[in-house]
Scaffold this active site. Structure first.
Site, short mmCIF file in Angstrom:
data_model
loop_
_atom_site.label_atom_id
_atom_site.label_comp_id
_atom_site.label_asym_id
_atom_site.label_seq_id
_atom_site.Cartn_x
_atom_site.Cartn_y
_atom_site.Cartn_z
N GLU A 168 2.56 -39.37 -8.01
CA GLU A 168 2.72 -40.34 -9.10
C GLU A 168 3.01 -41.75 -8.58
O GLU A 168 2.88 -42.73 -9.30
CB GLU A 168 3.82 -39.96 -10.11
CG GLU A 168 3.60 -38.62 -10.77
CD GLU A 168 4.65 -38.31 -11.83
OE1 GLU A 168 5.18 -39.24 -12.47
OE2 GLU A 168 4.93 -37.11 -12.04
N GLU A 220 14.85 -42.37 -11.98
CA GLU A 220 14.40 -41.02 -11.61
C GLU A 220 12.90 -41.14 -11.44
O GLU A 220 12.13 -41.01 -12.38
CB GLU A 220 14.79 -40.02 -12.70
CG GLU A 220 14.73 -38.60 -12.21
CD GLU A 220 13.33 -38.05 -12.18
OE1 GLU A 220 12.56 -38.39 -11.24
OE2 GLU A 220 13.01 -37.29 -13.10
#
Lengths: 338, 338
Positions: free
Chosen positions: B134, B125
């Site tokens: 990110e 994930e």
């Protein structure tokens, strides 16, 4: 010994922590403060402060709302000092309000600026979470010592910190149930770790007044901000001795403050007052402590400015119940935004 | 030219940005993710992924929930890699679940760990706000190139980024009214500054589906995560050509993503889907742009990893309406938490 002194010499002062002012450079945080009822309370106090013909210093003027209110309340001259870039916004608003000259916006740290005169009144909204977070009071008192006329007045004039024990069985049960069945996986072994994490840092949240389980204890009362010592606001050690209204599990302590803006007009951030943008500071215990009705909850609160960043605070709460059992000590870092 | 190359050499890689892993060390963020419906979607996908007898690598296993689910779904062996301190929590949960040995928790960066074998499936994930924030996909693809067997599969298997224009007259009017009368002071001169501030950084918020004014545009479709190039996820340049459903003021663009976890099972974070912890990414325009019904809104989206911190992204949206007028360009820093 030598190391210790050298550490002291190197410890940063609140004047040196520049990232702090950057956090006030954007308008977002000012909008939040302007929308908070704290602004109404200040404006009402300013209107009744008898400012006609007076000179005023506004420490940390932000968008200039209080400085302009002082001018409208009849002040002869307002020096509005602001270290962050929002000073340019204040200048624009003062100009749009036709008050340039009467309200002088000065961009700089209040410890460093030069004013042409001493003032009759210092107005400042310097309070942080649990009153002392951000340590802006240091700057206000330094400004007072340099620029307030003898016999001049401070707005606010008095400040108090309050502490009270709270229960929170509902949240604790919900947490326990959550970790016991995370999509079919028993993660109960993580519950104590999550609780310890919660107990490390104070949480800034609204607490329901009904969760407070005793009268609050006043852990600091700066009775006269016009005459108190700077050291009064740089560390704190207080005892408390309270009596639980109910049989409950004590889950932590809630910290909040109240300031007297002008004689008789208080702004309180207590759980039973209307919410403010400061909310409440919740010091969670790592383990809940069962208390009986009318049992005494006794302890001590110690707060010192953090060595690394004096705008943050190291907080220690030691407590126990009179019924016996060992005394517990919890350490917290009051470090909400830094 | 030399300078440019030298800058490239010095640019930090996602592997080097350690503060990132610290942000996942506490349980708070994992609790938020575990409570999000994304976990249910993953668990359902894992159950239907045909993992019986397979070897699995979970990249960034967090508390271990997906790794345990893989084991329960019949995987022969699960390597659960986690760089942050939460790896110790995963180890405790795996042990409490009686799966030690079957699920091997390995604390380390996936780029650096050594596994004893290649795996059949990589589960991860890895999605951030607007998919790529990110930049964790970098790490997942590097892990794929080292550890996925030829013909092995990825979960998720496909990823898409979507962009759509939105209106927000209500909020804009409220803002205008607020600054026009701040406790009796006209601060209208600050409204454009507040708006410019809003337009600088994308806002992570839930957008009401009714505020979207056209069909969305798919600005990135990584059709097969098992075979795509690393460079596919390190920069992005896409055109869009949309038609407004209504006459409205265009206030910005909303970015979101969808991933296909296993064939036919999608997890979408669109405004008309159930909310997730990712919410939506709102790219506000500095000035609203009036658009007519059926008018075309055309433009380009460019995204590159930020030089200073490749987990953040520099985003440029250029757009205009077919009815004429000049093209506008807005630049944003997608820097939500770093």
């Amino acid at each position: 010994m030598v190391d210790n002194q050298s550490a002291k010499r190197k410890a940063p002062s609140v004047e040196a922590s520049d990232g702090y002012f950057e956090s006030y450079a954007g308008l977002g945080i000012h909008e939040e403060m302007l929308r908070c009822r704290r602004t109404d309370a200040y404006l009402q106090a300013i209107r009744s402060a008898g400012l006609a013909g007076k000179t005023v210093l506004d420490v940390g003027c932000g968008t200039g709302v209080l400085a302009i209110a002082c001018a409208r309340a009849g002040a002869r001259k307002v020096y509005a000092v602001e270290a962050s870039a929002v000073a340019e916004c204040a200048r624009a608003v003062v100009s749009a309000s036709g008050l340039t000259g009467l309200v002088e916006v000065i961009r700089g740290k209040v410890e460093e600026v030069e004013l042409p005169e001493r003032v009759d009144v210092i107005v400042s909204e310097w309070m942080g979470c649990f009153l002392l977070y951000e340590s802006m009071l240091d700057s206000v008192l330094r400004a007072r010592d340099r620029w307030l006329k003898p016999g001049g007045s401070m707005l606010p004039r008095r400040a108090q910190m309050w502490l009270a024990p709270f229960r929170d069985e509902e949240a604790a049960e919900e947490q326990k149930a959550f970790w016991a069945d995370v999509h079919g996986i028993d993660m109960s072994c993580l519950a104590p770790i999550a609780r310890a994490e919660l107990a490390r840092r104070p949480e800034v949240e609204l607490l329901l007044a009904q969760n407070v389980i005793s009268s609050p204890s006043c852990v600091l009362d700066i009775g006269d901000l016009a005459s108190c010592d700077l050291s009064d606001c740089q560390s704190l050690c207080a005892s408390f001795d309270l009596s639980s209204h109910v049989r409950a599990e004590l889950h932590g302590f809630v910290g909040y403050f109240a300031v007297e803006l002008v004689p008789g007009q208080w702004l309180s951030t207590a759980p039973d007052a209307e919410p403010t943008h400061w909310r409440h500071v919740l010091f969670h215990c790592e383990l809940p402590l069962p208390v009986q009705q009318d049992e005494r909850i006794r302890g001590r609160l110690t707060m010192t400015q953090a060595t690394q960043n004096p705008r943050c605070w190291d907080v220690v709460i030691s407590f126990g119940v009179s019924g016996g059992g060992e005394e517990r000590t919890q350490r917290y870092e009051l470090d909400v935004r830094c």
